[in-house]
Design a protein around this motif. Sequence first.
Motif, PDB file in Angstrom:
ATOM      1  N   MET A   1       0.135  -0.983   0.070  1.00 17.29           N
ATOM      2  CA  MET A   1       0.005   0.018   0.219  1.00 17.29           C
ATOM      3  C   MET A   1       0.932   1.321  -0.415  1.00 17.29           C
ATOM      4  O   MET A   1       1.925   1.080   0.491  1.00 17.29           O
ATOM      5  N   ARG A   2       0.426   2.070  -0.530  1.00 18.18           N
ATOM      6  CA  ARG A   2       0.421   3.374  -0.719  1.00 18.18           C
ATOM      7  C   ARG A   2       0.554   4.356   0.470  1.00 18.18           C
ATOM      8  O   ARG A   2      -0.661   4.879   1.081  1.00 18.18           O
ATOM      9  N   ARG A   3       1.701   4.288   1.082  1.00 15.03           N
ATOM     10  CA  ARG A   3       1.487   5.608   3.172  1.00 15.03           C
ATOM     11  C   ARG A   3       1.953   6.782   1.901  1.00 15.03           C
ATOM     12  O   ARG A   3       3.101   6.815   1.765  1.00 15.03           O
ATOM     13  N   ASP A  51       3.734  -0.283   6.499  1.00 13.82           N
ATOM     14  CA  ASP A  51       2.257  -0.594   5.808  1.00 13.82           C
ATOM     15  C   ASP A  51       2.219  -1.688   6.408  1.00 13.82           C
ATOM     16  O   ASP A  51       2.964  -2.632   6.707  1.00 13.82           O
ATOM     17  N   PHE A 147      -3.077   4.646   3.801  1.00 15.79           N
ATOM     18  CA  PHE A 147      -2.672   4.232   3.493  1.00 15.79           C
ATOM     19  C   PHE A 147      -4.170   3.257   1.807  1.00 15.79           C
ATOM     20  O   PHE A 147      -4.544   3.367   2.548  1.00 15.79           O
ATOM     21  N   GLN A 149      -5.133   1.655  -1.947  1.00 11.62           N
ATOM     22  CA  GLN A 149      -4.287   0.500  -3.181  1.00 11.62           C
ATOM     23  C   GLN A 149      -5.328   0.096  -3.857  1.00 11.62           C
ATOM     24  O   GLN A 149      -7.203   0.807  -3.471  1.00 11.62           O
TER      25      GLN A 149
END
Length: 417
Positions: A1-3, A51, A147, A149
């Motif tokens: 996932m992109r934080r 993450d 986070f 996604q």
Amino acid sequence: MRRSAAPKLGAYAALAGLGLLAALVLGQPLLVTMAVPFALVLVGGLILGDDPRLRASVELDRDRVLEGDEIVLELELWAVRGIPRLDVLVGVPDGLVVEGGRNPVSIRLEPREPQTVELRLRARRWGAYLVGDALLRGHDTLGVFRFDQALPRDRQLRVFPREEQLRKLLRPRDEVARRRGDGIEFSDIRPFAFGDQVTRVNWRATARRGELWVNDRHPERNSDIVLFLDTFTEARRDDVSTLDHALRAAATLARGYIGSRDRVGLVSFGGALRWLKPGTGEAQLYRICEALLDTQILLNYAWRDIAVVPARVLPPQSLVVALTPLLDERSVGALFDLRARGHDIAVIETSPVPYMDPGRTPAERLAFRLWRLRRDALRDRLRQGGVAVVEWQEGVPLAVGIEEAGAFRRHAFAGRG
């Protein structure tokens, strides 16, 4: 996932910095105590904001349905680290509606414990859809980081037109083309001839007549039927159009004719010319339904001459059932051309009249009446050429149009006889 940083991160960092700066400038140590809680939240967020390593997948309970059927979509979620709040938004294409379940929804995901988000979707309109896209946003315990996604749209769903039940079908003009052969349906009896198999002997007729008589049967292939689908243009109101009715009629007719062991082909005549050679069996029905799902209105002003269709696609003795709103001159010209070439044609007109606005001013209403008179004249021209034309409107069973076309054809054939 992109934080990424949550809005709280910037606000808390600013408050902690201002508290420390004020304590230094004003020489007030008590101001430090006001900044410490914000600083602790930031430190805790940095420690706990790893993450969560979320795994997500979308599954459908089936990938082929009929209009009006329900589909169950399941979003499977699993994470190494727990997510106190996970926001889920599943993308639902136009043509599908949510019948059960919450969308969007927020859930709590415990570490290493799978959880399922379930939605019940209803297929409102035929078509080929790609589903499975979902936006996931998780929040850490302190709300400092989030986070994100995104799941791709990679699940195929094909919604086939819902068919009607037909008791009768239009038969070709040369139905005597049902030649006797080695099928299973009884045709007639005749005297025994050299080469006939003993299994075909009709022993009751033989005993009664004192000589060998055998049974004749209709062949497995009865007739050739070509469904001519006009996709040049359509009349539309909201999410319903003449093309929708044409596709449902085509699916109904294809199943009916193939169920009668006829060979059925498809010609889609519009912005592009596509065809399926006549065939029979469930495999051919599947190919026709798949081709119908790919049908769409393409804006194209280049002439497509029906003569480019290979001769084997339009057998000489075939019955061509045209499904058309009779709105485009190119498709109308193609029908006259086919009739001039000797093809047996029946036209099911998917009437555009219910989709048209008759107008508010006297001039608009007059124009609407003139337009309808021109359509009446066009139908008369086709009928004078021996083409059965029936106007089929929304809400009227297809069987009514089939019966009307059959009555015209019986009358026309009897007059020729």
